[in-house]
Design a protein around this motif. Structure first.
Motif, mmCIF file in Angstrom:
data_model
loop_
_atom_site.group_PDB
_atom_site.id
_atom_site.type_symbol
_atom_site.label_atom_id
_atom_site.label_comp_id
_atom_site.label_asym_id
_atom_site.label_seq_id
_atom_site.Cartn_x
_atom_site.Cartn_y
_atom_site.Cartn_z
ATOM 1 N N GLY A 119 0.968 -1.141 0.111
ATOM 2 C CA GLY A 119 -0.094 0.011 0.006
ATOM 3 C C GLY A 119 0.845 1.188 -0.051
ATOM 4 O O GLY A 119 1.849 1.079 0.410
ATOM 5 N N PRO A 120 0.153 2.449 -0.076
ATOM 6 C CA PRO A 120 0.886 3.537 -0.324
ATOM 7 C C PRO A 120 1.663 4.164 0.877
ATOM 8 O O PRO A 120 2.313 5.254 1.093
ATOM 9 C CB PRO A 120 -0.219 4.604 -0.848
ATOM 10 N N ASN A 121 0.926 3.613 2.170
ATOM 11 C CA ASN A 121 1.577 4.294 3.283
ATOM 12 C C ASN A 121 2.968 4.265 3.748
ATOM 13 O O ASN A 121 3.752 3.228 3.452
ATOM 14 C CB ASN A 121 0.709 3.332 4.578
ATOM 15 N N GLY A 122 3.173 5.428 3.829
ATOM 16 C CA GLY A 122 4.667 5.587 4.121
ATOM 17 C C GLY A 122 5.387 6.073 2.965
ATOM 18 O O GLY A 122 6.507 6.514 3.066
ATOM 19 N N SER A 123 5.041 5.575 1.658
ATOM 20 C CA SER A 123 5.447 6.140 0.617
ATOM 21 C C SER A 123 5.001 7.325 -0.255
ATOM 22 O O SER A 123 5.686 8.025 -0.732
ATOM 23 C CB SER A 123 5.369 4.811 -0.381
ATOM 24 N N PHE A 124 3.718 7.401 -0.097
ATOM 25 C CA PHE A 124 2.768 8.333 -0.698
ATOM 26 C C PHE A 124 1.499 8.788 0.183
ATOM 27 O O PHE A 124 1.048 7.990 0.915
ATOM 28 C CB PHE A 124 2.187 7.999 -1.979
ATOM 29 N N GLU A 125 1.200 9.990 0.388
ATOM 30 C CA GLU A 125 0.165 10.458 1.025
ATOM 31 C C GLU A 125 -1.093 9.885 0.589
ATOM 32 O O GLU A 125 -1.237 9.645 -0.715
ATOM 33 C CB GLU A 125 -0.013 12.007 1.056
ATOM 34 N N SER A 126 -2.035 9.418 1.039
ATOM 35 C CA SER A 126 -3.162 8.857 0.614
ATOM 36 C C SER A 126 -4.399 9.076 1.532
ATOM 37 O O SER A 126 -4.386 9.674 2.619
ATOM 38 C CB SER A 126 -2.890 7.171 0.574
ATOM 39 N N LEU A 127 -5.637 8.793 0.717
ATOM 40 C CA LEU A 127 -6.853 8.911 1.388
ATOM 41 C C LEU A 127 -7.512 7.698 1.193
ATOM 42 O O LEU A 127 -7.463 6.842 0.309
ATOM 43 C CB LEU A 127 -7.948 9.931 0.448
ATOM 44 N N SER A 128 -8.040 6.985 2.388
ATOM 45 C CA SER A 128 -8.882 5.805 2.374
ATOM 46 C C SER A 128 -10.182 5.910 2.433
ATOM 47 O O SER A 128 -10.908 6.652 3.307
ATOM 48 C CB SER A 128 -8.318 4.958 3.645
#
Length: 116
Positions: free
Chosen positions: A23-32
């Protein structure tokens, strides 16, 4: 079964594909978000924002599959079209609110949503 959808932005498809498992957590800002069919939603958003018909969008193979290690049975990364990217980038807050309401009303009419 609960579905979790994470939206994030990367400069390349390769960068997006690299996070398909963790998943993008830690790599890219995301919205869940949860519990909606993301492919169907992206097609509907494409139609609303660009004025294209669903047949045109599907024929254009939108959204694009960037990574799908489980052949549609698990985690995957999808990419929105350049036309939708441009429309979202150009949309002001009033347009985003308008489209959001239109989409929710369509989902409710189809029995796919709760009242807001």
């Amino acid at each position: 079964m609960s579905i979790i959808v994470k939206f994030f932005v990367t400069p390349t498809h390769q960068g997006a594909a690299a996070v398909v498992v963790g998943g993008p957590n830690g790599s890219f800002e995301s919205l869940s978000y949860r519990d909606f069919d993301v492919e169907e939603a992206l097609i509907e958003w494409e139609c609303i924002f660009t004025g294209r018909s669903s047949d045109e969008v599907v024929a254009a193979d939108v959204p694009g599959v960037v990574a799908d290690p489980d052949d549609g049975e698990g985690l995957m990364v999808l990419a929105i079209s350049e036309a939708l990217q441009d429309a979202l980038a150009a949309a002001g807050q009033p347009r985003l609110v308008e489209v959001g309401r239109m989409w929710v009303l369509e989902r409710m009419a189809d029995g796919g949503g709760r009242s807001v």
